[in-house]
Design an enzyme around this catalytic site. Sequence first.
Site, mmCIF file in Angstrom:
data_model
loop_
_atom_site.group_PDB
_atom_site.id
_atom_site.type_symbol
_atom_site.label_atom_id
_atom_site.label_comp_id
_atom_site.label_asym_id
_atom_site.label_seq_id
_atom_site.Cartn_x
_atom_site.Cartn_y
_atom_site.Cartn_z
ATOM 1 N N HIS A 67 3.368 0.556 8.174
ATOM 2 C CA HIS A 67 4.291 1.623 8.573
ATOM 3 C C HIS A 67 4.683 1.494 10.050
ATOM 4 O O HIS A 67 5.790 1.873 10.442
ATOM 5 C CB HIS A 67 3.637 3.002 8.419
ATOM 6 C CG HIS A 67 3.650 3.568 7.039
ATOM 7 N ND1 HIS A 67 2.923 3.044 6.003
ATOM 8 C CD2 HIS A 67 4.296 4.659 6.533
ATOM 9 C CE1 HIS A 67 3.109 3.783 4.914
ATOM 10 N NE2 HIS A 67 3.943 4.766 5.212
ATOM 11 N N GLU A 94 6.415 9.208 7.742
ATOM 12 C CA GLU A 94 6.929 9.572 6.421
ATOM 13 C C GLU A 94 7.741 10.857 6.458
ATOM 14 O O GLU A 94 8.551 11.101 5.569
ATOM 15 C CB GLU A 94 5.780 9.646 5.414
ATOM 16 C CG GLU A 94 5.145 8.281 5.174
ATOM 17 C CD GLU A 94 4.268 8.226 3.949
ATOM 18 O OE1 GLU A 94 3.980 9.289 3.374
ATOM 19 O OE2 GLU A 94 3.875 7.110 3.573
ATOM 20 N N THR A 150 -5.003 -2.228 4.183
ATOM 21 C CA THR A 150 -6.224 -1.870 3.458
ATOM 22 C C THR A 150 -6.493 -2.861 2.339
ATOM 23 O O THR A 150 -7.610 -3.371 2.189
ATOM 24 C CB THR A 150 -6.127 -0.445 2.885
ATOM 25 O OG1 THR A 150 -5.935 0.475 3.960
ATOM 26 C CG2 THR A 150 -7.393 -0.075 2.136
ATOM 27 N N CYS A 181 -0.097 -4.657 2.796
ATOM 28 C CA CYS A 181 -0.931 -3.463 2.949
ATOM 29 C C CYS A 181 -2.190 -3.901 3.674
ATOM 30 O O CYS A 181 -2.888 -4.815 3.211
ATOM 31 C CB CYS A 181 -1.269 -2.885 1.582
ATOM 32 S SG CYS A 181 -2.498 -1.544 1.598
ATOM 33 N N CYS A 227 -0.831 -1.538 10.744
ATOM 34 C CA CYS A 227 -0.427 -0.784 9.552
ATOM 35 C C CYS A 227 1.029 -1.122 9.313
ATOM 36 O O CYS A 227 1.819 -1.163 10.274
ATOM 37 C CB CYS A 227 -0.603 0.720 9.774
ATOM 38 S SG CYS A 227 0.097 1.748 8.446
ATOM 39 N N ASP A 253 2.591 -3.018 -1.679
ATOM 40 C CA ASP A 253 1.908 -2.124 -0.752
ATOM 41 C C ASP A 253 1.415 -0.918 -1.545
ATOM 42 O O ASP A 253 1.859 -0.683 -2.677
ATOM 43 C CB ASP A 253 2.873 -1.682 0.354
ATOM 44 C CG ASP A 253 2.203 -0.817 1.422
ATOM 45 O OD1 ASP A 253 0.978 -0.922 1.595
ATOM 46 O OD2 ASP A 253 2.908 -0.034 2.083
ATOM 47 N N SER A 254 0.541 -0.146 -0.939
ATOM 48 C CA SER A 254 0.075 1.082 -1.580
ATOM 49 C C SER A 254 1.199 2.103 -1.692
ATOM 50 O O SER A 254 1.115 3.036 -2.484
ATOM 51 C CB SER A 254 -1.093 1.683 -0.794
ATOM 52 O OG SER A 254 -0.697 1.941 0.539
#
Length: 286
Positions: free
Chosen positions: A199, A165, A88, A86, A197, A23-24
Amino acid sequence: MSHPSPSAQDHKSSSARPVGVFDSGIGGLTVARAIRDLLPNESIFYIGDTARVPYGGKSQATVQRYAMEIATVLAAENCKAIVVACNTASALALEVLQQEMLIPVIGVIQPGAAAAITATRTGHIGVIGTRATINSRAYEIAIKSQRQDIKVTSLACPLLVPLIEEGWVESEVTESVIRKYVQGMLDAKIDTLVLGCTHYPLLRDAIQRVVGESVTLVDSAENSALALRALLTEREITAQSAPDNLLHVALTDMPDHFLRVAQEALHLDMTAPTICELPQSARRPN
């Protein structure tokens, strides 16, 4: 040209190799958690590109380069398959990875789209994600490639990742932000909402409270794990035992407190994170 069948020892060795996940940043650990739950015998090698997060504001060419660099590292770690955890990178780089890598690569968008199509009762699906994912229209394209009649309403929710986060997973502030974002979708009568996403599964309970039980949540992490299981089963490389079913975590920069937030929220048992050395090309200026 026909190739000889692999020996039993080769097959066993192939099955025992780890699954690569990247993931990023650290949000993709939700995918690692889902894989661990569904495939407890598998060893997982996770790379979080914390030095270059987020990917959302970067060009497609840059995201493709970053993704190829990380996939190359995972291949060097002898991974038997790669999950692009991820949205994106799945939207902008998956096709290139699938063409260039010698091991199978799957993303999070197709599994999530397929699950949403199965879940919808009224044919109106909502999608929430980062700006980059929503602007790519990747979920809409994936859904409509299978069902043209489905209506897709998409919305970027850029404040959710920073709130997660910060560890504000159960905060009233976060729940208010979720409601502000999705109220229009609820007014439009969506019956399914894609958490676009990696997250967002950390906010699953809060999102469900806001949208109500009549709206089905589709978790890209859970459905990516299902897609991985299908891939490993088809290729007959599912790990049959768990001698080293560890979650190895490597990051491209020192972790911040979100690693602890994610680890505690997901109840993850993982190795102490190491710093991952990327290819030399990764360190040239953008």
